[in-house]
Motif scaffolding. Structure first.
Motif, PDB file in Angstrom:
ATOM      1  N   TYR A 112     -53.097 -38.103   3.002  1.00  0.00           N
ATOM      2  CA  TYR A 112     -53.449 -38.338   4.402  1.00  0.00           C
ATOM      3  C   TYR A 112     -53.339 -39.824   4.702  1.00  0.00           C
ATOM      4  O   TYR A 112     -53.723 -40.659   3.883  1.00  0.00           O
ATOM      5  CB  TYR A 112     -54.872 -37.841   4.692  1.00  0.00           C
ATOM      6  N   ALA A 113     -52.821 -40.128   5.870  1.00  0.00           N
ATOM      7  CA  ALA A 113     -52.732 -41.511   6.340  1.00  0.00           C
ATOM      8  C   ALA A 113     -52.750 -41.481   7.863  1.00  0.00           C
ATOM      9  O   ALA A 113     -52.238 -40.539   8.480  1.00  0.00           O
ATOM     10  CB  ALA A 113     -51.462 -42.178   5.832  1.00  0.00           C
ATOM     11  N   SER A 114     -53.365 -42.478   8.450  1.00  0.00           N
ATOM     12  CA  SER A 114     -53.424 -42.599   9.918  1.00  0.00           C
ATOM     13  C   SER A 114     -54.001 -41.359  10.588  1.00  0.00           C
ATOM     14  O   SER A 114     -53.567 -40.971  11.673  1.00  0.00           O
ATOM     15  CB  SER A 114     -52.037 -42.921  10.480  1.00  0.00           C
ATOM     16  N   GLY A 115     -54.931 -40.704   9.916  1.00  0.00           N
ATOM     17  CA  GLY A 115     -55.634 -39.582  10.515  1.00  0.00           C
ATOM     18  C   GLY A 115     -54.929 -38.243  10.470  1.00  0.00           C
ATOM     19  O   GLY A 115     -55.384 -37.281  11.078  1.00  0.00           O
ATOM     20  N   VAL A 116     -53.816 -38.150   9.737  1.00  0.00           N
ATOM     21  CA  VAL A 116     -53.073 -36.881   9.645  1.00  0.00           C
ATOM     22  C   VAL A 116     -52.576 -36.675   8.212  1.00  0.00           C
ATOM     23  O   VAL A 116     -52.451 -37.633   7.443  1.00  0.00           O
ATOM     24  CB  VAL A 116     -51.853 -36.836  10.602  1.00  0.00           C
ATOM     25  N   LYS A 117     -52.270 -35.427   7.892  1.00  0.00           N
ATOM     26  CA  LYS A 117     -51.615 -35.151   6.615  1.00  0.00           C
ATOM     27  C   LYS A 117     -50.192 -35.689   6.713  1.00  0.00           C
ATOM     28  O   LYS A 117     -49.455 -35.352   7.634  1.00  0.00           O
ATOM     29  CB  LYS A 117     -51.603 -33.655   6.324  1.00  0.00           C
ATOM     30  N   ASP A 118     -49.820 -36.529   5.784  1.00  0.00           N
ATOM     31  CA  ASP A 118     -48.480 -37.110   5.741  1.00  0.00           C
ATOM     32  C   ASP A 118     -47.614 -36.198   4.879  1.00  0.00           C
ATOM     33  O   ASP A 118     -47.721 -36.221   3.643  1.00  0.00           O
ATOM     34  CB  ASP A 118     -48.549 -38.528   5.171  1.00  0.00           C
ATOM     35  N   GLU A 119     -46.778 -35.396   5.529  1.00  0.00           N
ATOM     36  CA  GLU A 119     -45.967 -34.399   4.810  1.00  0.00           C
ATOM     37  C   GLU A 119     -45.014 -35.046   3.816  1.00  0.00           C
ATOM     38  O   GLU A 119     -44.871 -34.577   2.685  1.00  0.00           O
ATOM     39  CB  GLU A 119     -45.189 -33.523   5.797  1.00  0.00           C
ATOM     40  N   ALA A 120     -44.355 -36.131   4.229  1.00  0.00           N
ATOM     41  CA  ALA A 120     -43.394 -36.788   3.337  1.00  0.00           C
ATOM     42  C   ALA A 120     -44.092 -37.335   2.094  1.00  0.00           C
ATOM     43  O   ALA A 120     -43.620 -37.127   0.969  1.00  0.00           O
ATOM     44  CB  ALA A 120     -42.656 -37.900   4.084  1.00  0.00           C
ATOM     45  N   LEU A 121     -45.210 -38.024   2.287  1.00  0.00           N
ATOM     46  CA  LEU A 121     -45.947 -38.554   1.129  1.00  0.00           C
ATOM     47  C   LEU A 121     -46.551 -37.434   0.290  1.00  0.00           C
ATOM     48  O   LEU A 121     -46.603 -37.531  -0.936  1.00  0.00           O
ATOM     49  CB  LEU A 121     -47.042 -39.517   1.580  1.00  0.00           C
ATOM     50  N   SER A 122     -47.013 -36.372   0.945  1.00  0.00           N
ATOM     51  CA  SER A 122     -47.560 -35.230   0.200  1.00  0.00           C
ATOM     52  C   SER A 122     -46.486 -34.614  -0.689  1.00  0.00           C
ATOM     53  O   SER A 122     -46.748 -34.303  -1.860  1.00  0.00           O
ATOM     54  CB  SER A 122     -48.123 -34.178   1.162  1.00  0.00           C
ATOM     55  N   ASN A 123     -45.298 -34.442  -0.155  1.00  0.00           N
ATOM     56  CA  ASN A 123     -44.191 -33.883  -0.939  1.00  0.00           C
ATOM     57  C   ASN A 123     -43.803 -34.821  -2.077  1.00  0.00           C
ATOM     58  O   ASN A 123     -43.550 -34.384  -3.204  1.00  0.00           O
ATOM     59  CB  ASN A 123     -42.993 -33.585  -0.051  1.00  0.00           C
ATOM     60  N   TRP A 124     -43.754 -36.120  -1.796  1.00  0.00           N
ATOM     61  CA  TRP A 124     -43.434 -37.102  -2.827  1.00  0.00           C
ATOM     62  C   TRP A 124     -44.493 -37.065  -3.935  1.00  0.00           C
ATOM     63  O   TRP A 124     -44.165 -37.041  -5.119  1.00  0.00           O
ATOM     64  CB  TRP A 124     -43.345 -38.504  -2.197  1.00  0.00           C
ATOM     65  N   PHE A 125     -45.755 -37.064  -3.536  1.00  0.00           N
ATOM     66  CA  PHE A 125     -46.873 -37.042  -4.477  1.00  0.00           C
ATOM     67  C   PHE A 125     -46.824 -35.784  -5.349  1.00  0.00           C
ATOM     68  O   PHE A 125     -46.952 -35.854  -6.573  1.00  0.00           O
ATOM     69  CB  PHE A 125     -48.183 -37.132  -3.689  1.00  0.00           C
ATOM     70  N   ALA A 126     -46.616 -34.623  -4.729  1.00  0.00           N
ATOM     71  CA  ALA A 126     -46.519 -33.370  -5.484  1.00  0.00           C
ATOM     72  C   ALA A 126     -45.335 -33.413  -6.449  1.00  0.00           C
ATOM     73  O   ALA A 126     -45.448 -32.939  -7.589  1.00  0.00           O
ATOM     74  CB  ALA A 126     -46.394 -32.186  -4.522  1.00  0.00           C
ATOM     75  N   GLY A 127     -44.223 -33.985  -6.024  1.00  0.00           N
ATOM     76  CA  GLY A 127     -43.057 -34.113  -6.889  1.00  0.00           C
ATOM     77  C   GLY A 127     -43.329 -35.016  -8.083  1.00  0.00           C
ATOM     78  O   GLY A 127     -42.922 -34.723  -9.209  1.00  0.00           O
ATOM     79  N   ARG A 128     -44.015 -36.120  -7.851  1.00  0.00           N
ATOM     80  CA  ARG A 128     -44.368 -37.041  -8.941  1.00  0.00           C
ATOM     81  C   ARG A 128     -45.348 -36.376  -9.914  1.00  0.00           C
ATOM     82  O   ARG A 128     -45.259 -36.577 -11.119  1.00  0.00           O
ATOM     83  CB  ARG A 128     -44.964 -38.334  -8.382  1.00  0.00           C
ATOM     84  N   LEU A 129     -46.286 -35.593  -9.379  1.00  0.00           N
ATOM     85  CA  LEU A 129     -47.196 -34.853 -10.253  1.00  0.00           C
ATOM     86  C   LEU A 129     -46.423 -33.867 -11.119  1.00  0.00           C
ATOM     87  O   LEU A 129     -46.704 -33.725 -12.315  1.00  0.00           O
ATOM     88  CB  LEU A 129     -48.265 -34.127  -9.430  1.00  0.00           C
ATOM     89  N   LYS A 130     -45.442 -33.207 -10.537  1.00  0.00           N
ATOM     90  CA  LYS A 130     -44.618 -32.259 -11.292  1.00  0.00           C
ATOM     91  C   LYS A 130     -43.852 -32.995 -12.385  1.00  0.00           C
ATOM     92  O   LYS A 130     -43.800 -32.540 -13.527  1.00  0.00           O
ATOM     93  CB  LYS A 130     -43.660 -31.529 -10.354  1.00  0.00           C
ATOM     94  N   GLU A 131     -43.242 -34.137 -12.049  1.00  0.00           N
ATOM     95  CA  GLU A 131     -42.524 -34.937 -13.052  1.00  0.00           C
ATOM     96  C   GLU A 131     -43.443 -35.340 -14.186  1.00  0.00           C
ATOM     97  O   GLU A 131     -42.999 -35.439 -15.332  1.00  0.00           O
ATOM     98  CB  GLU A 131     -41.952 -36.204 -12.397  1.00  0.00           C
ATOM     99  N   ALA A 132     -44.699 -35.606 -13.898  1.00  0.00           N
ATOM    100  CA  ALA A 132     -45.669 -36.035 -14.914  1.00  0.00           C
ATOM    101  C   ALA A 132     -46.239 -34.849 -15.692  1.00  0.00           C
ATOM    102  O   ALA A 132     -47.089 -35.037 -16.564  1.00  0.00           O
ATOM    103  CB  ALA A 132     -46.803 -36.824 -14.255  1.00  0.00           C
ATOM    104  N   GLY A 133     -45.817 -33.626 -15.354  1.00  0.00           N
ATOM    105  CA  GLY A 133     -46.328 -32.440 -16.037  1.00  0.00           C
ATOM    106  C   GLY A 133     -47.703 -32.020 -15.578  1.00  0.00           C
ATOM    107  O   GLY A 133     -48.394 -31.268 -16.256  1.00  0.00           O
ATOM    108  N   LEU A 134     -48.097 -32.496 -14.388  1.00  0.00           N
ATOM    109  CA  LEU A 134     -49.440 -32.212 -13.874  1.00  0.00           C
ATOM    110  C   LEU A 134     -49.455 -31.171 -12.761  1.00  0.00           C
ATOM    111  O   LEU A 134     -50.501 -30.896 -12.193  1.00  0.00           O
ATOM    112  CB  LEU A 134     -50.086 -33.504 -13.364  1.00  0.00           C
ATOM    113  N   ARG A 135     -48.287 -30.615 -12.436  1.00  0.00           N
ATOM    114  CA  ARG A 135     -48.203 -29.639 -11.352  1.00  0.00           C
ATOM    115  C   ARG A 135     -47.012 -28.722 -11.633  1.00  0.00           C
ATOM    116  O   ARG A 135     -45.927 -29.196 -11.982  1.00  0.00           O
ATOM    117  CB  ARG A 135     -48.044 -30.346 -10.020  1.00  0.00           C
ATOM    118  N   ALA A 136     -47.187 -27.411 -11.436  1.00  0.00           N
ATOM    119  CA  ALA A 136     -46.154 -26.442 -11.776  1.00  0.00           C
ATOM    120  C   ALA A 136     -45.093 -26.292 -10.689  1.00  0.00           C
ATOM    121  O   ALA A 136     -43.922 -26.209 -10.969  1.00  0.00           O
ATOM    122  CB  ALA A 136     -46.783 -25.077 -12.064  1.00  0.00           C
ATOM    123  N   GLU A 137     -45.519 -26.251  -9.443  1.00  0.00           N
ATOM    124  CA  GLU A 137     -44.544 -25.939  -8.389  1.00  0.00           C
ATOM    125  C   GLU A 137     -43.828 -27.131  -7.855  1.00  0.00           C
ATOM    126  O   GLU A 137     -44.065 -28.238  -7.998  1.00  0.00           O
ATOM    127  CB  GLU A 137     -45.202 -25.190  -7.238  1.00  0.00           C
TER     128      GLU A 137
END
Length: 171
Positions: A146-171
């Motif tokens: 979340y940034a500027s009072g809203v869910k930031d879709e681009a950053l959320s997708n980037w964050f989820a992708g980085r978690l997946k790369e780190a082996g911390l997220r399956a999808e």
């Protein structure tokens, strides 16, 4: 923001590497939040990291009138983010982190609404970044930014992708 989010990912990696006992024994959300905060703290030198911190300087954090977020104080008006990264004395708010266990069946809207409010730049206590994670026993099952009072879709997708790369997220 990616630099700060990478630090959160490193903290989550350390958390999952070192806190397996807590996850396997299905300990409470506050216990998990505290232990995650310990790992977050190591990633943010020069910043204070607190759990359930409800202040900005001498002022108590309060969400705007009409909010749907309930809290656990006796008047139901204070806000307790699970983990914050900030500088208490200045005050300077960098990161608010909301943490849930995957077994928590309460609606996620509570935490999402809180992060929208906590990152709203029109409010005097705005955090620069809000992060919402759901902790499964082996990996993160939900990750939002979340940034500027809203869910930031681009950053959320980037964050989820980085978690997946780190082996911390399956999808």
């Amino acid at each position: 923001m990616q630099t700060e989010l990478n630090k959160v990912i490193t903290a989550l990696h350390e958390f999952y590497a070192r806190e397996t006992f807590l996850l396997e024994k299905d300990l409470g959300e506050r216990t998990l939040t505290h232990r995650l905060a310990v790992h977050v703290e190591s990633q943010f030198p020069g910043w204070e990291v607190d759990c359930d911190y409800d202040r900005l300087g001498d002022r108590t954090l309060r969400l705007p009138h009409g909010t749907i977020v309930s809290t656990d104080d006796h008047l139901g008006k204070s806000v307790y983010p699970d983990i914050v990264v900030h500088q208490r004395a200045i005050p300077n708010n960098l990161l608010a982190l909301e943490v849930r266990k995957s077994g928590n069946h309460q609606p996620v809207e509570h935490d999402q609404h809180k992060l929208r409010a906590l990152t709203d730049p029109h409010l005097w206590f705005a955090y620069w970044i809000g992060v919402f994670v759901t902790l499964g026993k082996k990996q993160v099952t939900t990750a939002e930014v979340y940034a500027s009072g809203v869910k930031d879709e681009a950053l959320s997708n980037w964050f989820a992708g980085r978690l997946k790369e780190a082996g911390l997220r399956a999808e």
